[in-house]
Scaffold this active site. Structure first.
Site, PDB file in Angstrom:
ATOM      1  CD  GLU A  80      -8.830  26.471  15.227  1.00 36.74           C
ATOM      2  OE1 GLU A  80      -9.437  26.433  16.313  1.00 36.74           O
ATOM      3  OE2 GLU A  80      -9.285  26.010  14.163  1.00 36.74           O
ATOM      4  NE  ARG A  90     -12.611  12.442  11.222  1.00 32.45           N
ATOM      5  CZ  ARG A  90     -12.685  12.504   9.892  1.00 32.45           C
ATOM      6  NH1 ARG A  90     -13.003  11.449   9.193  1.00 32.45           N
ATOM      7  NH2 ARG A  90     -12.447  13.640   9.274  1.00 32.45           N
TER       8      ARG A  90
END
Ligand code: PCA
Length: 212
Positions: A80, A90
């Protein structure tokens, strides 16, 4: 002696296992140095995961920190490049916590770049024969939270480099139809990434951006 900190995560959501935690345990068993390797499997709980990582940094003073997590649906082992100052869950974490639209650090910077050589790591994973790609989003769940707090806590400390790698599902526990890699391939990819992170203080100049 140089100390390296490598973390994975426990299972979360509906998955029975988490290849990130399984992989870092296997890497610890196989590790032959020369650096000291500290391995820990973190809880998938926002505040607890970052607090535990902070405690490990304070206890061991590692020079390289590589945190690893599962990104189900990804088709490669993905270093990343960026962590953003946003928690927007979520799904609930393993303690039922579900922050929405919240900064991780109030008043902190919008984002940090990984201080690991992410392009050299991506190249090393590919050279090991494992699918590899650079990622520009660690999401907004616990993995991004841990990456952001690791970079925030080490921002003013010379000689510490930190970052994150997401891995796909491991074949043995992948949901039907999902992309997966055998766990030993994930392990080999992570070992290559870890070695590149330790040995490349300066990143490689290679293409790795995306068009969209
Ligand atoms: N993956 C989740 C949290 C823990 C993990 O392994 C994420 O990508 O945020």
């Amino acid at each position: 002696m140089t100390t390296i900190l490598l973390t994975g995560f426990e299972p979360f959501a509906d998955d029975p296992t988490n290849p990130s935690g399984d992989a870092v345990r296997l890497i610890a068993e196989r590790w032959s140095g020369p650096e000291a390797l500290v391995v820990e499997v973190l809880p998938v709980i926002f505040a607890k995961a970052s607090a535990r990582l902070g405690a490990l940094i304070a206890q061991h003073s590692p020079t390289v920190i590589v945190a690893v997590g599962l990104a189900g649906g990804r088709t490669a082992v993905t270093p990343e490049r960026v962590a953003i100052n946003l928690a927007d869950a979520r799904i609930p974490d393993n303690d039922g916590g579900r922050p929405l639209d919240r900064p991780i650090i109030d008043g902190g910077p919008a984002a940090y770049f990984a201080t690991l050589p992410v392009k050299a790591m991506t190249a090393a994973i590919a050279e090991a024969g494992v699918p590899a790609a650079l990622s520009h989003s660690a999401g907004t769940f616990v993995c991004n939270h841990v990456m952001f707090t690791a970079l925030h806590e080490t921002a003013d400390i010379d000689g510490i480099r930190a970052g994150f790698v997401h891995v796909p599902y491991a074949t043995q526990d992948a949901p039907e139809g999902a992309f997966s890699l055998p766990l030993n391939e994930i392990v080999r990819g992570l070992e290559a990434a870890l070695r590149a992170a330790i040995d490349s203080p300066v990143d490689a100049t290679l293409p790795g951006g995306t068009l969209h």
